[in-house]
Write a protein that holds these residues in place. Structure first.
Motif, PDB file in Angstrom:
ATOM      1  N   GLN A 143       0.934  -1.556  -0.701  1.00 51.38           N
ATOM      2  CA  GLN A 143      -0.178   0.137   0.116  1.00 51.38           C
ATOM      3  C   GLN A 143       0.760   1.127   0.338  1.00 51.38           C
ATOM      4  O   GLN A 143       0.170   2.225  -0.698  1.00 51.38           O
ATOM      5  N   ALA A 147       6.459 -11.600  -5.586  1.00 46.15           N
ATOM      6  CA  ALA A 147       7.214 -11.841  -6.395  1.00 46.15           C
ATOM      7  C   ALA A 147       8.258 -11.351  -6.121  1.00 46.15           C
ATOM      8  O   ALA A 147       9.031 -11.663  -6.564  1.00 46.15           O
ATOM      9  N   ARG A 171      11.101 -12.872  -8.652  1.00 45.07           N
ATOM     10  CA  ARG A 171      10.437 -13.857  -9.507  1.00 45.07           C
ATOM     11  C   ARG A 171      10.167 -12.761 -10.515  1.00 45.07           C
ATOM     12  O   ARG A 171       9.732 -12.311 -11.377  1.00 45.07           O
ATOM     13  N   TYR A 172      10.394 -10.864 -10.357  1.00 46.46           N
ATOM     14  CA  TYR A 172      10.001 -10.313 -10.692  1.00 46.46           C
ATOM     15  C   TYR A 172      11.219  -9.005 -10.248  1.00 46.46           C
ATOM     16  O   TYR A 172      11.232  -8.709  -9.123  1.00 46.46           O
ATOM     17  N   LEU A 204       9.453   2.286  -9.110  1.00 43.30           N
ATOM     18  CA  LEU A 204       9.022   0.864  -8.388  1.00 43.30           C
ATOM     19  C   LEU A 204      10.314   0.352  -7.231  1.00 43.30           C
ATOM     20  O   LEU A 204      10.054   0.733  -5.894  1.00 43.30           O
ATOM     21  N   GLY A 248       2.449   1.708  -3.839  1.00 42.54           N
ATOM     22  CA  GLY A 248       1.576   1.515  -4.702  1.00 42.54           C
ATOM     23  C   GLY A 248       1.279   0.306  -5.893  1.00 42.54           C
ATOM     24  O   GLY A 248       1.251   0.742  -6.670  1.00 42.54           O
ATOM     25  N   VAL A 249       1.583  -0.883  -5.168  1.00 43.90           N
ATOM     26  CA  VAL A 249       1.661  -2.370  -5.803  1.00 43.90           C
ATOM     27  C   VAL A 249       0.607  -3.282  -5.365  1.00 43.90           C
ATOM     28  O   VAL A 249       0.042  -2.400  -3.483  1.00 43.90           O
ATOM     29  N   THR A 250      -0.061  -3.952  -6.229  1.00 53.67           N
ATOM     30  CA  THR A 250      -0.330  -5.260  -5.013  1.00 53.67           C
ATOM     31  C   THR A 250       1.017  -6.057  -4.056  1.00 53.67           C
ATOM     32  O   THR A 250       1.925  -6.163  -3.997  1.00 53.67           O
ATOM     33  N   ARG A 251      -0.011  -6.307  -3.090  1.00 52.48           N
ATOM     34  CA  ARG A 251       0.897  -7.668  -2.089  1.00 52.48           C
ATOM     35  C   ARG A 251       1.349  -8.485  -3.602  1.00 52.48           C
ATOM     36  O   ARG A 251       2.301  -9.060  -3.023  1.00 52.48           O
ATOM     37  N   GLN A 252       0.855  -9.038  -4.626  1.00 54.76           N
ATOM     38  CA  GLN A 252       1.125 -10.197  -5.476  1.00 54.76           C
ATOM     39  C   GLN A 252       3.076 -10.014  -5.923  1.00 54.76           C
ATOM     40  O   GLN A 252       3.611 -10.324  -5.704  1.00 54.76           O
ATOM     41  N   THR A 253       3.310  -8.479  -5.770  1.00 51.89           N
ATOM     42  CA  THR A 253       3.807  -8.186  -6.732  1.00 51.89           C
ATOM     43  C   THR A 253       5.232  -7.946  -5.498  1.00 51.89           C
ATOM     44  O   THR A 253       6.465  -8.128  -6.064  1.00 51.89           O
TER      45      THR A 253
END
Lengths: 74, 145
Positions: free
Chosen positions: A22, A33, A38-39, A45, A25-30
């Motif tokens: 939060q 990852a 994995r990302y 960011l 400003g990204v999702t928890r899945q990011t």
């Protein structure tokens, strides 16, 4: 590219993945990852995450080869 | 307000699974219904009409607060589009040549075949796109930003 997000989260008052997500400003899945390597994040960011932990980008993200070299020197 | 506090998948992935589930429900319904109802079993494909409701996954108050679509989702969708666009064009190009192969150069393509083929290619595109999103969301290697 490796990162120290998981360690930094725990050092910053056991911050949850959700609250970090939060604040940057990204999702928890990011965040999941990213922690699992994995990302590869965008520069924006990466800067936001470093800002959330109040440290420099190099302290959060490291090139794997550079990290190995530092370990050997250290 | 009652809302789901935590999602194990992103909204994009939820949408992709929804599309695949709808697609498979139609096909399974057809396979199961064919022995009993024969051509009437094709009515099971009517569930594909539910696909537009996948957009409801992007209602903000549904799910935890935060962005609905972030940079990782954008990257996954971009990469999913690459392969599905290629498959779509191969299928569309194949569709142009197929009538000549089937009916011959002097033959006539039934008008209904064109609309059915367009629908088929569109549905193939949705299925491939959704499956590619699921694979990219779960794959165990870095996704370049």
């Amino acid at each position: 590219l490796t990162n120290e997000i998981r360690r930094l989260r725990f050092e910053n008052g056991e911050m949850t993945q959700e609250s970090l997500a939060q604040s940057v400003g990204v999702t928890r899945q990011t965040i999941i990852a990213l922690e699992a390597n994995r990302y590869v994040p965008s520069l924006l960011l990466a800067l936001r995450i470093a800002e959330a932990f109040d440290c420099r980008v190099e302290e959060v993200f490291k090139m794997r080869a550079l990290q190995r070299k530092e370990k050997l020197e250290g | 307000m009652l809302y789901i506090q935590e999602l194990t998948m992103t909204r994009t992935e939820c949408h992709a699974w929804f599309n695949v589930a709808i697609y498979m429900t139609g096909l399974i319904g057809l396979a199961v219904g064919w022995p009993m109802f024969h051509w009437a079993a094709f009515w099971s494909l009517a569930v594909w009409g539910l696909m537009p409701f996948g957009l409801l996954f992007y209602i903000p108050w549904w799910g935890p607060p935060g962005p609905l679509f972030d940079e990782r989702d954008r990257e996954i969708v971009r990469r999913a589009l690459q392969i599905t666009t290629h498959v779509f064009w191969w299928a569309a190009a194949g569709g142009c040549w197929l009538p000549f192969l089937i009916y011959g150069i002097q033959g006539h393509v039934p008008a209904c075949a064109v609309s059915f083929y367009s629908l088929g290619v569109g549905l193939l595109w949705i299925l491939l796109f959704s499956m590619r999103i699921i694979v990219l969301s779960r794959r165990d290697r870095p996704v370049a930003a």
